[in-house]
Motif scaffolding. Structure first.
Motif, PDB file in Angstrom:
ATOM      1  N   CYS A  49       0.827  -1.218   0.000  1.00  0.00           N
ATOM      2  CA  CYS A  49       0.000   0.000   0.000  1.00  0.00           C
ATOM      3  C   CYS A  49       0.853   1.257   0.000  1.00  0.00           C
ATOM      4  O   CYS A  49       0.344   2.358   0.231  1.00  0.00           O
ATOM      5  CB  CYS A  49      -0.934   0.004   1.208  1.00  0.00           C
ATOM      6  SG  CYS A  49      -0.117   0.152   2.806  1.00  0.00           S
ATOM      7  N   ARG A  50       2.151   1.119  -0.271  1.00  0.00           N
ATOM      8  CA  ARG A  50       3.053   2.270  -0.255  1.00  0.00           C
ATOM      9  C   ARG A  50       3.643   2.522  -1.633  1.00  0.00           C
ATOM     10  O   ARG A  50       3.886   1.592  -2.404  1.00  0.00           O
ATOM     11  CB  ARG A  50       4.163   2.064   0.771  1.00  0.00           C
ATOM     12  CG  ARG A  50       3.658   2.167   2.209  1.00  0.00           C
ATOM     13  CD  ARG A  50       4.707   1.752   3.218  1.00  0.00           C
ATOM     14  NE  ARG A  50       4.306   2.109   4.564  1.00  0.00           N
ATOM     15  CZ  ARG A  50       3.426   1.427   5.298  1.00  0.00           C
ATOM     16  NH1 ARG A  50       2.876   0.332   4.794  1.00  0.00           N
ATOM     17  NH2 ARG A  50       3.109   1.821   6.521  1.00  0.00           N
ATOM     18  N   TYR A  59       4.911   7.393   0.526  1.00  0.00           N
ATOM     19  CA  TYR A  59       3.519   7.665   0.896  1.00  0.00           C
ATOM     20  C   TYR A  59       2.765   6.353   1.108  1.00  0.00           C
ATOM     21  O   TYR A  59       3.020   5.355   0.434  1.00  0.00           O
ATOM     22  CB  TYR A  59       2.781   8.436  -0.212  1.00  0.00           C
ATOM     23  CG  TYR A  59       3.499   9.636  -0.721  1.00  0.00           C
ATOM     24  CD1 TYR A  59       3.327  10.891  -0.134  1.00  0.00           C
ATOM     25  CD2 TYR A  59       4.382   9.533  -1.800  1.00  0.00           C
ATOM     26  CE1 TYR A  59       3.999  12.007  -0.600  1.00  0.00           C
ATOM     27  CE2 TYR A  59       5.064  10.636  -2.276  1.00  0.00           C
ATOM     28  CZ  TYR A  59       4.876  11.862  -1.671  1.00  0.00           C
ATOM     29  OH  TYR A  59       5.564  12.957  -2.148  1.00  0.00           O
ATOM     30  N   ILE A  60       1.819   6.390   2.031  1.00  0.00           N
ATOM     31  CA  ILE A  60       0.755   5.394   2.046  1.00  0.00           C
ATOM     32  C   ILE A  60      -0.259   5.863   1.013  1.00  0.00           C
ATOM     33  O   ILE A  60      -0.716   7.003   1.066  1.00  0.00           O
ATOM     34  CB  ILE A  60       0.109   5.296   3.444  1.00  0.00           C
ATOM     35  CG1 ILE A  60       1.147   4.875   4.481  1.00  0.00           C
ATOM     36  CG2 ILE A  60      -1.069   4.316   3.425  1.00  0.00           C
ATOM     37  CD1 ILE A  60       0.665   5.004   5.908  1.00  0.00           C
ATOM     38  N   TYR A  62      -3.793   5.697  -1.342  1.00  0.00           N
ATOM     39  CA  TYR A  62      -5.193   5.278  -1.443  1.00  0.00           C
ATOM     40  C   TYR A  62      -5.690   5.593  -2.850  1.00  0.00           C
ATOM     41  O   TYR A  62      -5.161   6.446  -3.544  1.00  0.00           O
ATOM     42  CB  TYR A  62      -6.049   5.997  -0.394  1.00  0.00           C
ATOM     43  CG  TYR A  62      -5.721   5.539   0.997  1.00  0.00           C
ATOM     44  CD1 TYR A  62      -6.381   4.453   1.566  1.00  0.00           C
ATOM     45  CD2 TYR A  62      -4.708   6.159   1.722  1.00  0.00           C
ATOM     46  CE1 TYR A  62      -6.054   4.011   2.835  1.00  0.00           C
ATOM     47  CE2 TYR A  62      -4.370   5.721   2.996  1.00  0.00           C
ATOM     48  CZ  TYR A  62      -5.056   4.646   3.549  1.00  0.00           C
ATOM     49  OH  TYR A  62      -4.720   4.196   4.799  1.00  0.00           O
ATOM     50  N   VAL A 385       0.794  10.740   3.275  1.00  0.00           N
ATOM     51  CA  VAL A 385      -0.364   9.984   2.799  1.00  0.00           C
ATOM     52  C   VAL A 385      -0.878  10.611   1.505  1.00  0.00           C
ATOM     53  O   VAL A 385      -1.127  11.816   1.449  1.00  0.00           O
ATOM     54  CB  VAL A 385      -1.502   9.958   3.843  1.00  0.00           C
ATOM     55  CG1 VAL A 385      -2.700   9.177   3.307  1.00  0.00           C
ATOM     56  CG2 VAL A 385      -1.015   9.339   5.143  1.00  0.00           C
ATOM     57  N   HIS A 396      -3.448  -2.842   2.774  1.00  0.00           N
ATOM     58  CA  HIS A 396      -3.530  -1.822   3.822  1.00  0.00           C
ATOM     59  C   HIS A 396      -3.684  -2.505   5.181  1.00  0.00           C
ATOM     60  O   HIS A 396      -4.773  -2.949   5.554  1.00  0.00           O
ATOM     61  CB  HIS A 396      -4.694  -0.862   3.561  1.00  0.00           C
ATOM     62  CG  HIS A 396      -4.404   0.153   2.517  1.00  0.00           C
ATOM     63  ND1 HIS A 396      -4.563  -0.097   1.167  1.00  0.00           N
ATOM     64  CD2 HIS A 396      -3.959   1.438   2.605  1.00  0.00           C
ATOM     65  CE1 HIS A 396      -4.228   0.982   0.470  1.00  0.00           C
ATOM     66  NE2 HIS A 396      -3.849   1.925   1.319  1.00  0.00           N
ATOM     67  N   ASP A 397      -2.573  -2.586   5.907  1.00  0.00           N
ATOM     68  CA  ASP A 397      -2.592  -3.246   7.212  1.00  0.00           C
ATOM     69  C   ASP A 397      -2.972  -2.259   8.306  1.00  0.00           C
ATOM     70  O   ASP A 397      -3.209  -1.073   8.058  1.00  0.00           O
ATOM     71  CB  ASP A 397      -1.237  -3.897   7.502  1.00  0.00           C
ATOM     72  CG  ASP A 397      -0.072  -2.913   7.427  1.00  0.00           C
ATOM     73  OD1 ASP A 397      -0.309  -1.686   7.508  1.00  0.00           O
ATOM     74  OD2 ASP A 397       1.072  -3.378   7.284  1.00  0.00           O
ATOM     75  N   GLU A 399      -1.236  -0.934  10.702  1.00  0.00           N
ATOM     76  CA  GLU A 399      -0.291   0.166  10.898  1.00  0.00           C
ATOM     77  C   GLU A 399      -0.541   1.282   9.892  1.00  0.00           C
ATOM     78  O   GLU A 399      -0.524   2.470  10.248  1.00  0.00           O
ATOM     79  CB  GLU A 399       1.150  -0.332  10.768  1.00  0.00           C
ATOM     80  CG  GLU A 399       2.178   0.774  10.947  1.00  0.00           C
ATOM     81  CD  GLU A 399       3.585   0.345  10.573  1.00  0.00           C
ATOM     82  OE1 GLU A 399       4.505   1.169  10.722  1.00  0.00           O
ATOM     83  OE2 GLU A 399       3.756  -0.799  10.102  1.00  0.00           O
ATOM     84  N   ALA A 400      -0.770   0.913   8.644  1.00  0.00           N
ATOM     85  CA  ALA A 400      -1.031   1.918   7.614  1.00  0.00           C
ATOM     86  C   ALA A 400      -2.299   2.703   7.928  1.00  0.00           C
ATOM     87  O   ALA A 400      -2.342   3.930   7.767  1.00  0.00           O
ATOM     88  CB  ALA A 400      -1.147   1.250   6.245  1.00  0.00           C
ATOM     89  N   ARG A 403      -1.584   5.146  10.875  1.00  0.00           N
ATOM     90  CA  ARG A 403      -0.786   6.308  10.463  1.00  0.00           C
ATOM     91  C   ARG A 403      -1.605   7.248   9.580  1.00  0.00           C
ATOM     92  O   ARG A 403      -1.415   8.470   9.615  1.00  0.00           O
ATOM     93  CB  ARG A 403       0.476   5.838   9.746  1.00  0.00           C
ATOM     94  CG  ARG A 403       1.429   5.071  10.639  1.00  0.00           C
ATOM     95  CD  ARG A 403       2.688   4.665   9.910  1.00  0.00           C
ATOM     96  NE  ARG A 403       3.524   5.816   9.588  1.00  0.00           N
ATOM     97  CZ  ARG A 403       4.682   5.728   8.933  1.00  0.00           C
ATOM     98  NH1 ARG A 403       5.122   4.531   8.523  1.00  0.00           N
ATOM     99  NH2 ARG A 403       5.380   6.809   8.664  1.00  0.00           N
ATOM    100  N   THR A 404      -2.491   6.683   8.795  1.00  0.00           N
ATOM    101  CA  THR A 404      -3.355   7.512   7.955  1.00  0.00           C
ATOM    102  C   THR A 404      -4.288   8.370   8.808  1.00  0.00           C
ATOM    103  O   THR A 404      -4.469   9.565   8.540  1.00  0.00           O
ATOM    104  CB  THR A 404      -4.178   6.625   7.010  1.00  0.00           C
ATOM    105  OG1 THR A 404      -3.286   5.880   6.169  1.00  0.00           O
ATOM    106  CG2 THR A 404      -5.116   7.465   6.149  1.00  0.00           C
TER     107      THR A 404
END
Length: 455
Positions: A49-50, A59-60, A62, A385, A396-397, A399-400, A403-404
């Motif tokens: 997801c990065r 970045y993470i 989306y 992000v 997307h775990d 942790e992600a 942080r988001t």
């Protein structure tokens, strides 16, 4: 997560891109005008997801390639399947065996679909469905939902939007529209154009859920009027349910179109449907004229079909859909709680299903604001992000997501201040713009990417 990002290489590439490529990108949704000035211009690579931009910023992400990457970037089983297929070539003079195998794999998932043709993008699939419906019914008009933003790059749809330059007026008149969840508008449309509508195409849902059995009522009207009912599953397919939104809502369309997440980012889409209609593109029928249906040189490239098979098997065998809903709902709660803390919960709100989440950005009068949207994107980007939406992937775990939510909270603090002292005091350069605008905005007051990069 750094607040001190630099976009020097992106700015240089943007100058070259706009000189060589109309719009600077090959997808309008990825264009510079859709993002604030302080945004990564080009992505270098992605994993899970990065993503990392050409300046090395992380970045993470989306949206995941406009919802095309449902499992995560460089998802190993898909990459391995593609690599295995490529070592033996990808395109031949006759069909490859994988074309039959992939058709069987997809049709096993889509209830009521009996035949399928593969192609490369969503526009090919939806336009193929429209042509098939016109051939089957002998009618010219097409109906599409006015509340759903995009169906095709072809004239039958582009003629209905403000950016319709180049579409003949005669072609524009061949498409009519109706409103979502407004069965009266559908009924009125059929009454106004009795016996003329070949196909009705719509998404099963966007941000709003179908109300009062809307989908089934529309299908009933289509049957009563001899019109083919087509579902565009480009977004809902492999998100609402592994069998598509049609399985989620218990409805079987005449034709349906899949793409985006079908290949986890690899170029593959599909037109699937009942044999009664699909057979017209075949070689065996003699009772009707032949339909030239989706004949593409690259439509069945072996590596893309290998990606589709690996992707659909993952959705079949693993709890992908459940994960998308769970992580999306966590984001929904996090955004809502953060917005309430900053007393702007009525302005910035999550919308849509957890598996396909978006958000609103309103001003103090409750009106949509491109300036505030740009500021929100700018501030989340500064916090690592990249989120034009909050559409999650299987990668997307927890942790992600955590942080988001932290980044959103920080960005909303700036948003709240901007409501008090003006967006212009916080936003660097011009705001983003809507895609569907008839003319470009004069650039006099715009800060250029190069100027912004030095901040």
């Amino acid at each position: 997560m750094s607040h001190d990002l630099r976009f020097t290489r992106s700015a240089l590439l943007q100058q070259r891109a706009h000189h060589l490529i109309p719009g600077g990108a090959h997808t309008y949704a990825k264009g510079d005008d859709q993002y604030p000035v302080l945004a990564p211009g080009f992505i270098e690579r992605g994993h899970g997801c990065r993503v990392w931009d050409v300046d090395g910023n992380e970045y993470i992400e989306y949206g995941m390639g406009n919802r095309a990457v449902g499992l995560g970037h460089a998802y190993r089983p898909v990459v391995d399947a593609v690599r295995e297929a490529l070592k033996d070539g990808c395109n031949f003079t006759r069909p490859a065996r994988i074309e039959v195998e992939c058709a069987e794999t997809l049709l096993d998932l889509i209830e009521g679909a009996e035949m399928v043709k593969f192609c490369k993008d969503g526009s090919d699939a939806t336009s193929g469905a429209v042509r098939l419906a016109r051939a089957y019914t002998g009618r010219d008009l097409v109906a599409c939902c006015a509340d759903h933003p995009f169906f095709s790059t072809d004239d039958w749809f582009i003629g209905t939007i403000p950016v319709n330059a180049g579409v003949p007026e005669a072609t524009r008149r061949l498409t009519v529209t109706f409103r979502y969840n407004d069965i009266a508008s559908v009924r009125q449309m059929f009454e106004t154009h009795q016996g003329q509508i070949a196909a009705l195409i719509m998404e099963a849902a966007r941000a709003d859920e179908p109300e009062n059995d809307f989908l089934h009522e529309v299908q009933t009207l289509c049957r009563q009027n001899g019109t083919l009912f087509i579902l565009d599953e480009m977004i809902t397919g492999f998100r609402w349910h592994r069998g598509g939104a049609q399985r989620e809502y218990g409805i079987v369309p005449d034709l349906s179109c899949f793409g985006k997440a079908l290949g986890n980012g690899f170029a593959v889409s599909a037109l699937a449907g009942k044999r009664e209609y699909m057979r017209l593109g075949g070689l065996d029928h003699t009772d009707r004229p032949r339909v030239f249906l989706l004949s593409t040189t690259h439509g069945a490239e072996t590596h893309a079909l290998a990606a589709a098979m690996a992707t659909t098997r993952t959705y079949r065998d693993e709890p992908v859909i459940e994960h998308l809903y769970r992580q999306g709902e966590t984001l929904r709660r996090g955004l809502s709680q953060a917005a309430e803390r900053h007393r702007i919960g009525h302005l910035v709100k999550p919308v849509g299903r957890g598996c396909c989440l978006a958000f609103t950005t309103f001003d103090e009068d409750g009106k949509p604001s491109q300036g505030l949207r740009s500021l929100f994107l700018q501030e989340t980007i500064r916090r690592g992000v990249l989120m034009p939406s909050l559409v999650v992937s299987y990668a997307h775990d927890d942790e992600a997501i955590e942080r988001t939510i932290e980044a959103i909270d920080g960005a909303l603090a700036v948003y709240a201040r901007a409501l008090e002292d003006g967006v212009e005091r916080h936003l660097v350069g011009r705001p983003s713009q809507v895609v569907y605008r008839r003319f470009n905005t004069p650039p006099e007051s715009d800060a250029t990417p190069a100027m912004a990069a030095s901040r």
